[in-house]
Scaffold this active site. Structure first.
Site, mmCIF file in Angstrom:
data_model
loop_
_atom_site.group_PDB
_atom_site.id
_atom_site.type_symbol
_atom_site.label_atom_id
_atom_site.label_comp_id
_atom_site.label_asym_id
_atom_site.label_seq_id
_atom_site.Cartn_x
_atom_site.Cartn_y
_atom_site.Cartn_z
ATOM 1 C CB ALA A 1 -39.259 11.203 -9.503
ATOM 2 C CG HIS A 2 -35.427 9.037 -7.988
ATOM 3 N ND1 HIS A 2 -33.802 8.683 -8.454
ATOM 4 C CD2 HIS A 2 -35.474 10.236 -8.240
ATOM 5 C CE1 HIS A 2 -33.369 9.999 -9.020
ATOM 6 N NE2 HIS A 2 -34.389 10.846 -8.822
#
Lengths: 347, 347, 347
Positions: free
Chosen positions: C237-238
């Protein structure tokens, strides 16, 4: 772009706590922000950075503790930051308006005004693409597909025939919309493929993550309703219905014919058996294994999924189990001693 | 297309229970069917819809309860419905027969009669594609790949060099066949990549789900045997062997060098350690964590996976554990009272 | 290619145990090797094949038992085998040097010497591709992307704008680098998309598996550090940071803003909540559910993840729980008998 802190507070409807005269020229995370940048704190884990951040102003909740930093106090500082991000961040266009000369467009398609159709895109016949929609390179769309307005379909997405995509939808790279559902009948010692005759409908303002797969219905529609947000690598089987404004984190899998309500939140890597219903506003913990229907507003977790407080209590008691085994052996020996003393027969 | 109910029963070898004269013009799910449509009931969860369905005829099992609806009684009504779906449902061709002018075909390829090779397909040199096979747009195939007859390869699939695909295979969009296995030797403080020299062999009548990944063997072959059905987002590592007519649900992961028997059924999101064997006809529950070999005909589930009845019993007893802890404390205090009364030393 | 066993031992720095004069012309797995082939044993599960293998020589550890087979004794036989694989295995080039005439290259790109850019590749403007890099067909790269030297990007990979890829990187087919992170602010009864303004940085010698997704940072960078190896279908994820030489097995999911140290090993299908840190050299068992930060050198497993020995002990005691419930009932009845006899009140 540059705005004073006071001006930002005015735009957002917040109040400046400190000197509002400095200019903001960009945005950054609290732990990386430099002078001239605006940041935010919306999660208590990040409170500590208030001491060390170089940000010139910080969006915080109305009741955030007093600080010698310049704060902009506002309800929902994360949303306020988002509004500023929309102002400060200009995304460079990746696909030129018009239809790239290498794109292959089928007969009788209607491509809306100001659409951008990228290189090597393939669109089947009789499709309709709404205005301002952007289709990145390498996307393949089957026949009779409808795509709404202001939608972005990123690179290498595959959308099969007869699916319908709404307005303001984001479909991230590599996602697959409308592949055959996984349906077979067993006969004569082998599996026979049931034609998957339905389609997928994705309503407005939905987001579909990278490499996520949403299978077409056996018959009828697999539906993702308005405002639902689906993360990467999620599997949504045939005939599933996902309700409005439901959020599904990465790598979750929904088996066939599940009906998920609205405002449901599903953590990552959760799995669901088929043919069940998940009530509105339910919370499903990450990695849950959901084996039966879930009522509205329930919070469940674990494997098999059960009410979250029950699951936590059971997990806590499990940690005491090895010690408990010892304790039981002690009780037994104690009892034996008593029985011996009292001449009671011991089992 | 239209057939009377009696004619359908005759084609399928079933018996009409009710008036067989009405015409059927389409198919639908029991809960959505309208007048003129044929439906089926194969799962007891859907029995209730017999009361409300608008279907003109319903395929049901031979011993289905009497009803005032028109039934066609038949063994395996789901399979019977599938046979009718094949008659009623005509899939619109998505790729025109021939080689699209934008496709790039390598030297010395043999493309069979009546193949359909879509726009922007890339095929490496010395490939052989069997007759009637359909390759959708955006597919990339490496050199020396063989694909059988009547196979469908959907959009944006990647097949690397030297893999072999059988007849009547379906490979859904975005699947990756023959990527490097995950093999490294650790030396001098870092990981060194072992060349992955083998390939992937997919036998006849196999189905590979959307965005599923099947890695090439380090040496030799990763094999998916005849009739196996693999759902979306499944990971199959190097040197795995999947047996005939085995079914693997979505998001399952098979580590390297596993040998799965035939007629095995694996639920979604299950995981397997490497170098084990799964016996024929085994059932592996969804989300299982399989840490050792599984005998033929076994039914296992849970983490770590164990016989399903054992797993269920342990789960059931776990729910009693918090209460049990209280009970033990009670027993202890009771014992203490007795010991005091009897002047026995209490530990 | 042919080398005598003695020559191979000399190249590798091992010692021949047996007759070193025979010629080796290829490599194979121990259970499939034929005369003239070199194999290896690095896992005790494969010791048994020493009896039956047809290999002309086998790379084994220095203290491997005496055998009548010809052995090459060497430290780290798997790495030694890898070195020979690099000599014997010549991978056929899949993409011709130069830029294929169907590739679409944006303005102001710099494509290095001896690069191979395949058919239907799309590269946005102002990209820089280092020398000797190979970009397979169907890859889509956004604007301002930098790719290093000697990197291989396989078919149908999508890399979004402003990402940076290092030297000697492998990105397997279908991977998605730099899609939007999953970030929304809730307001007015719906989710609003936060612009994902950052990018992804992949350092040298990293490997990214097929159909793996690595999201761009909300602000700043999602970073995969030098030498990290990431398997297929992994979700990152980010704002995640993955440390040097960390290995992540297939289908694992890392939530936003996690910081993973170096030399960490993560098993398949593990999941991690966001905003935690995983210390250097930690081992995370397959299917773990990691809910809090993990110290250096820890070995954790299970759900929720806890020290591996604790998890094993709890699992073992859980198997005794059904029997324990019976035992407690017995203790209770015994106690009751005693209380009756002693006229003690029983709760």
């Amino acid at each position: 772009m540059a705005l004073t802190i006071s001006k930002i507070a005015e735009i957002l409807g917040g109040t400046v706590d400190g000197d509002g005269s400095a200019e903001i020229t960009g945005l950054a995370k609290i732990e990386e922000a430099q002078s001239g940048q605006l940041s935010f704190i919306a999660n208590s884990k990040y409170h500590k950075f208030i001491e060390t951040t170089q940000a010139s102003a910080i969006l915080v909740d109305i009741d955030f503790p007093k600080s010698d930093r310049t704060l902009i106090r506002i309800r929902n500082p994360y949303f306020a930051f988002l509004k500023m991000a929309e102002q400060f961040y200009v995304q460079e266009p990746q696909v030129a308006t018009g239809i790239h000369h290498t794109a292959v467009i089928g007969q009788d398609c209607v491509i809306g005004e100001k659409c951008a159709v990228g290189a090597h895109v393939v669109i089947g016949k009789k499709c309709k693409i709404g205005k301002n929609t952007i289709i990145h390179p390498g996307v393949v769309i089957g026949s009779h597909v409808q795509v709404g307005e202001n939608t972005i379909i990123y690179a290498n997405v595959s959308i099969r025939e007869r699916c319908r995509i709404g307005n303001k939808v984001f479909i991230h790279p590599g996602a697959v919309i409308g592949a055959d559902g996984f349906g077979f009948a067993f006969e004569d010692g082998k599996y026979h493929k049931l034609p998957q005759m339905g389609n997928v409908v994705i309503e407005d303002e939905v987001e579909i993550g990278a490499n996520t797969t949403i299978d077409r219905a056996t018959m009828g529609e697999t539906i993702i309703k308005k405002g639902a947000k689906i993360d990467n690598l999620v599997q949504i089987a045939h005939n599933v219905q996902v309700g409005e404004n439901t959020v599904i984190a990465a790598q979750t899998g929904l088996s066939g014919s599940i009906k998920v309500g609205k405002y449901v939140k599903i953590g990552g890597q959760a799995g669901f058996v088929g043919h069940i219903e998940i009530g509105d506003n339910a919370l499903i913990g990450a990695q849950s294994g959901v084996t039966k229907s879930v009522p509205e507003n329930a919070f469940i977790s674990g494997y098999p999924a059960r009410p979250h407080m029950t699951a936590k209590r059971e997990e806590a008691s499990l940690t005491k189990l090895p010690e408990l085994l010892k304790k039981i052996r002690l009780l037994e020996s104690q009892l034996k001693k008593i029985c011996d003393k009292l001449n009671i027969e011991h089992d």
